[in-house]
Write an enzyme that holds these catalytic residues in place. Structure first.
Site, PDB file in Angstrom:
ATOM      1  CE  LYS A 107      -4.472  -1.942   1.863  1.00 36.55           C
ATOM      2  NZ  LYS A 107      -3.920  -3.524   2.124  1.00 36.55           N
TER       3      LYS A 107
HETATM    4  C1  LIG Z   1      -4.446  -4.290   1.540  1.00 39.71           C
HETATM    5  C2  LIG Z   1      -3.755  -5.380   1.429  1.00 39.71           C
HETATM    6  C3  LIG Z   1      -4.419  -6.717   0.534  1.00 39.71           C
HETATM    7  C4  LIG Z   1      -5.606  -6.517  -0.282  1.00 39.71           C
HETATM    8  O1  LIG Z   1      -5.387  -5.682  -1.160  1.00 39.71           O
HETATM    9  P1  LIG Z   1      -6.614  -5.320  -1.994  1.00 39.71           P
HETATM   10  O2  LIG Z   1      -6.066  -4.435  -3.019  1.00 39.71           O
HETATM   11  O3  LIG Z   1      -7.740  -4.652  -1.008  1.00 39.71           O
HETATM   12  O4  LIG Z   1      -7.238  -6.543  -2.753  1.00 39.71           O
HETATM   13  C5  LIG Z   1      -3.686  -7.877   0.774  1.00 39.71           C
HETATM   14  N1  LIG Z   1      -2.526  -7.875   1.478  1.00 39.71           N
HETATM   15  C6  LIG Z   1      -2.167  -7.016   2.092  1.00 39.71           C
HETATM   16  C7  LIG Z   1      -0.832  -7.106   3.278  1.00 39.71           C
HETATM   17  C8  LIG Z   1      -2.739  -5.801   2.347  1.00 39.71           C
HETATM   18  O5  LIG Z   1      -2.349  -4.687   3.276  1.00 39.71           O
END
Ligand SMILES: *Cc1c(COP(=O)(O)O)cnc(C)c1O
Length: 431
Positions: A107
């Site tokens: 993210k």
């Molecule tokens: C947010 C997150 C996800 C999921 O991603 P999306 O874009 O919401 O499908 C998967 N793994 C981790 C570690 C995350 O922080």
């Protein structure tokens, strides 16, 4: 580039307005009116291009000149200022490690790009100061706090559920200071989210502050997630096999960006949506019935989503045609026991340590590749195993080395304000 609301095609917006608003006024998600097709020449040159050059070519038409080229390059270069290696785990399977950023989860890419874009629009001067208000169940808060730290004109207020995030996640939210405030809510994540929603609708607050959200529905968080599929391809393009990517999915923003990248011309044969026990999309692909469910708690908690908000964007990519989507997307779900077993087996077989989210991605890939030849599979390792230390150490029966960046914050002092209800939040935002 113009964007339309997925609730009503007539509601259109430019990039800037869509980034500032997050959602369209009718609460629809924004979607580009046109999918950019990258020329053959771009793919020919790709092996020689830098990360910034790749990112720039991929996103420039979506930004549509609303951020000047040199500023945009600058934002991209800061966004991608770490490594995105594809690591061979075993024959035919690689891990795209997306955890080398400051908060050790993928993210960081979206959060930094959004901070850069919004920061630019504020600096340009026609929107005034903005408060980014987010609720987090763990990873989003840290990435947003880190991405927006020190950006002029932006205050960040993060709500997180007391006692329900890991120690490392909490430190990532509460030790930065400056323009970042952490509100520790006496309640669960759902209550944090409900309070944030209420604040967005509260006219007393909107008279006083301009609020925006920083979750994955925002274009400036969603679109830059395409970058690392291209960066992975740069490392894989010499493979003779067809490429398949398995994406551990929660809100489906990440995988949706990958599927958009493919529509732009990136040669990926298949996508696998790997889910934990929250299997809304897995069931949909089996039954053609989309039935949101309340989320269930798992060890891959960033994927505990029962009604993934970005799935409507995936449907739109395939003109809402179930059969054409089904040809391009495979989905599987796995429970916590299977996830732990995968972490253990891969560690024992190869020495590679996966976090619970990456492990779900690995499982999906393995299932897809069963009885198939001619594929090279990549799963996205979306977080560093150290973020889920207790689970991982218990499963592999060994200590995981703690990266310096984490060791440093664990000793810092936590600063948060305790709140217990909406009135407390409103009081804070009005003060
Ligand atoms: C947010 C997150 C996800 C999921 O991603 P999306 O874009 O919401 O499908 C998967 N793994 C981790 C570690 C995350 O922080």
């Amino acid at each position: 580039m113009k964007y339309f609301s997925l609730n009503n095609r007539e509601h259109r917006s430019n990039f800037e307005n869509a980034v500032i608003r997050g959602l369209a006024p009718d609460k629809g998600l924004y979607f580009p009116e046109e999918i950019v097709k990258l020329p053959e020449s771009f793919f020919k040159k790709l092996p020689e291009l830098s990360k910034t050059e790749i990112g720039f070519q991929v996103i420039k038409d979506y930004v549509g000149g609303e951020i000047p080229d040199n500023e945009l390059e600058n934002i991209i270069s800061k966004t991608l200022d770490f490594d995105f290696p594809v690591v061979d785990v075993k024959k035919g399977i690689g891990s795209l490690e997306l955890f080398h950023g400051p908060t050790l989860a993928f993210k960081d890419v979206g959060a930094r790009f959004m901070a850069g874009s919004l920061g630019y629009f504020i600096k340009k001067g026609n929107i005034g100061n903005v408060t980014v208000l987010v609720a987090t169940s763990g990873d989003t808060g840290g990435a947003v706090a880190n991405g927006f730290l020190g950006v002029d004109g932006i205050d960040v207020v993060i709500l997180y559920p007391k006692g329900k995030v890991s120690e490392i996640q909490e430190k990532q939210l509460t030790t930065l200071g400056q323009n970042i405030t952490a509100l520790e809510v006496d309640g669960a994540f759902d209550e944090c989210q409900a309070m944030v929603k209420q604040a967005f609708l509260d006219e007393d607050i909107s008279a006083k502050r301009k609020l925006t959200s920083a979750n994955s529905i925002n274009l400036a968080r969603w679109l830059p997630q395409m970058f690392y599929y291209f960066l992975a391809y740069k490392q894989l393009e010499e493979k003779d096999e067809k490429l398949v990517f398995s994406v551990p999915s929660g809100n489906f923003g990440n995988i949706c960006a990958g599927m958009l990248a493919r529509e732009m011309g990136l040669p990926i044969d298949q996508f696998v949506a790997s889910n934990n026990a929250n299997d809304t999309v897995t069931s949909y692909l089996e039954t053609e019935i989309y039935k949101p469910k309340p989320s269930v708690q798992t060890i891959s908690n960033a994927m505990d989503v029962g009604d993934p908000s970005n799935f409507v964007r995936i449907l739109q990519l395939f003109d809402n045609e179930y059969h054409s989507l089904k040809k391009n997307l495979t989905a599987y779900s796995f429970d916590d026991e299977e996830t732990k077993k995968a972490i253990k087996e891969v560690f024992e077989e190869t020495g590679y340590v996966m976090d619970p989210h990456g492990a779900v991605g690995y499982l999906g890939l393995q299932e897809f590749l069963k009885d198939k030849n001619g594929y090279y599979g990549t799963f996205l390792e979306t977080a560093h195993p150290v973020k889920f230390l207790e689970t991982v150490e218990e499963v592999i029966g060994k200590k995981v080395a703690i990266p310096d960046s984490i060791a440093r914050i664990v000793d810092k002092e936590k600063k948060s304000l305790q709140i217990s209800n909406y009135e407390d939040l409103k009081g804070y935002l009005m003060s």
